[in-house]
Design an enzyme around this catalytic site. Structure first.
Site, PDB file in Angstrom:
ATOM      1  N   HIS A 106       0.548   0.283  -9.707  1.00  0.00           N
ATOM      2  CA  HIS A 106      -0.206  -0.606  -8.814  1.00  0.00           C
ATOM      3  C   HIS A 106      -0.692  -1.840  -9.575  1.00  0.00           C
ATOM      4  O   HIS A 106      -1.872  -2.191  -9.553  1.00  0.00           O
ATOM      5  CB  HIS A 106      -1.381   0.142  -8.179  1.00  0.00           C
ATOM      6  CG  HIS A 106      -1.909  -0.527  -6.947  1.00  0.00           C
ATOM      7  ND1 HIS A 106      -2.608   0.158  -5.971  1.00  0.00           N
ATOM      8  CD2 HIS A 106      -1.857  -1.810  -6.511  1.00  0.00           C
ATOM      9  CE1 HIS A 106      -2.958  -0.684  -5.003  1.00  0.00           C
ATOM     10  NE2 HIS A 106      -2.508  -1.884  -5.317  1.00  0.00           N
ATOM     11  N   GLU A 156      -2.976   7.646  -4.644  1.00  0.00           N
ATOM     12  CA  GLU A 156      -3.463   7.071  -5.909  1.00  0.00           C
ATOM     13  C   GLU A 156      -4.939   7.421  -6.112  1.00  0.00           C
ATOM     14  O   GLU A 156      -5.709   7.448  -5.155  1.00  0.00           O
ATOM     15  CB  GLU A 156      -3.315   5.538  -5.886  1.00  0.00           C
ATOM     16  CG  GLU A 156      -1.893   5.021  -5.943  1.00  0.00           C
ATOM     17  CD  GLU A 156      -1.867   3.492  -5.886  1.00  0.00           C
ATOM     18  OE1 GLU A 156      -2.897   2.857  -6.193  1.00  0.00           O
ATOM     19  OE2 GLU A 156      -0.836   2.933  -5.512  1.00  0.00           O
ATOM     20  N   ARG A 208       0.848  -1.182   0.000  1.00  0.00           N
ATOM     21  CA  ARG A 208       0.000   0.000   0.000  1.00  0.00           C
ATOM     22  C   ARG A 208       0.888   1.237   0.000  1.00  0.00           C
ATOM     23  O   ARG A 208       1.886   1.300   0.711  1.00  0.00           O
ATOM     24  CB  ARG A 208      -0.939   0.014   1.215  1.00  0.00           C
ATOM     25  CG  ARG A 208      -2.052  -1.034   1.150  1.00  0.00           C
ATOM     26  CD  ARG A 208      -3.042  -0.710   0.038  1.00  0.00           C
ATOM     27  NE  ARG A 208      -4.155  -1.648  -0.052  1.00  0.00           N
ATOM     28  CZ  ARG A 208      -4.217  -2.670  -0.885  1.00  0.00           C
ATOM     29  NH1 ARG A 208      -3.195  -2.922  -1.690  1.00  0.00           N
ATOM     30  NH2 ARG A 208      -5.280  -3.458  -0.919  1.00  0.00           N
TER      31      ARG A 208
END
Length: 378
Positions: A254, A237, A208
């Site tokens: 990601h 993000e 994360r």
């Protein structure tokens, strides 16, 4: 029965149509009007699932085709009587293979052997355990840090984070995001930790974004700290710090967990959970969904060394294919999500069939997750 599924969940329409009427919708943002008469919602990590999204809606079940759940307010779902299921471990193999692809690229570029490096793994869940197993199969030293598991008495030689920082040449993060509490991971890699890393260390974050303080990391890099950085996840993000992207060695949008196999596992896990929830339990064999691999078979002569492993790994997936596109569009609104939505099909190492004339090479490749067999040379 109406089921909403994220339009980017592979195989979701076909599978969930066995249970009801399926409507595919964008995940960011979810069209709220579609929730008015829906019974179930299947999402990915881009969708924030909470009271503001679902209050007053007839949704009875939420599934997320992801291992992580920090985008879901599980406490509120439970309070509201809404069923919930995630897909733990679905993309663990994909993330491990992303880390390997990155490390093998850096090792080739910088001229070092992974056997000379010690790898510190922070977070020893589905990803961390698999990463440990594959590294140790290659004879690479690992150090493990996972305070929750250590406190529970789980099996493992767990060390403190400070020990990993002091002794690891490579530090890779695979934790959930906890914003508070005794096991807080928000900015776990803060400025103090980053400055304490060994000179020339490699820092990897594929869990994360906010586990690593992006502002502090950029400060350290701007000041010339000798550090190689691999980031698949970013604070804020789908926005990201473009200046930080310019400084890191590998930057991707990601997608570490984005193999076809990983996505299919996520979809099938929530499908099976929902079918059980509504009393029509069904099971799906993953290999019945997946297409034939792009490659046929590869023949490998002799033992397995690092350059050969790198060639095999990058034949399946070279992380640079995802680094370059992000750099081209970074900072342009909507492009981060577009890269994820239009992601090129990527397979796992198990899709590569390798015929080895060396028994030890075949054995090692199997331990690493390849589909390898031994056929002695004639």
């Amino acid at each position: 029965m109406k089921i909403l599924v994220d339009e980017n969940m592979p195989y979701a329409r076909d599978l969930f149509s066995r249970l009801g009427e399926v409507t595919a919708v964008p995940g960011r943002p979810i069209p709220v009007a579609q929730l008015a008469d829906a019974d179930a919602l299947m999402v990915r990590s881009v969708t924030k699932v909470n009271e503001s999204l679902l209050a007053g809606k007839p949704i009875k079940f939420v599934g997320t085709a992801t291992a992580g759940t920090d985008h879901v307010d599980e406490a509120w779902l439970k309070q509201a009587g809404i069923g919930f299921s995630a897909a733990p471990g679905c993309n663990a193999i994909a993330v491990v293979e992303y880390v390997f692809s990155s490390l093998l690229m850096l090792a080739e570029r910088d001229g070092f052997s992974l056997h000379e490096r010690t790898v510190g793994i922070v977070g020893v869940g589905n990803v961390g355990r698999r990463l440990q197993a594959r590294l140790e199969a290659l004879g690479i030293t690992t150090l493990l840090c996972d305070p929750p598991r250590a406190d529970r008495g789980d099996e493992g030689d767990f060390r403190s984070l400070n020990e990993l920082v002091q002794h690891a040449d490579i530090l890779t993060f695979h934790t959930p995001l906890f914003k508070d509490g005794p096991y807080k991971t928000l900015h776990l890699a803060d400025e103090k930790l980053i400055r304490s890393l060994k000179p020339g260390a490699i820092l990897i974050n594929a869990c994360r974004g906010a586990v690593v303080d992006n502002t502090a990391l950029l400060t350290c890099l701007n000041e010339g700290q000798k550090l190689s950085v691999v980031l698949d996840v970013w604070e804020g993000e789908p926005e990201l710090n473009v200046e930080l992207l310019k400084k890191v060695d590998i930057g991707t949008p990601h997608i570490a967990g984005y193999t076809l196999e990983g996505k299919a596992r996520g979809t099938t896990q929530v499908f099976e959970a929902y079918s059980k929830f509504i009393g029509h339990e069904q099971h799906v064999a993953l290999d019945t969904l997946l297409p034939a691999p792009e490659f046929g078979r590869i023949t490998l002569h002799g033992p397995l060394d690092q350059p050969t492993l790198k060639r095999l790994v990058h034949l399946v997936y070279d992380v640079r294919r995802d680094d370059a596109p992000l750099r081209k569009v970074a900072g342009i609104p909507g492009e981060f999500d577009k890269l994820r939505k239009n992601y090129l099909e990527r397979r796992e190492w198990s899709s590569l069939y390798v015929i080895c004339d060396d028994a030890s090479a075949a054995s090692l490749l199997c331990k690493l997750g390849f589909n390898a067999v031994h056929h002695p040379a004639r």
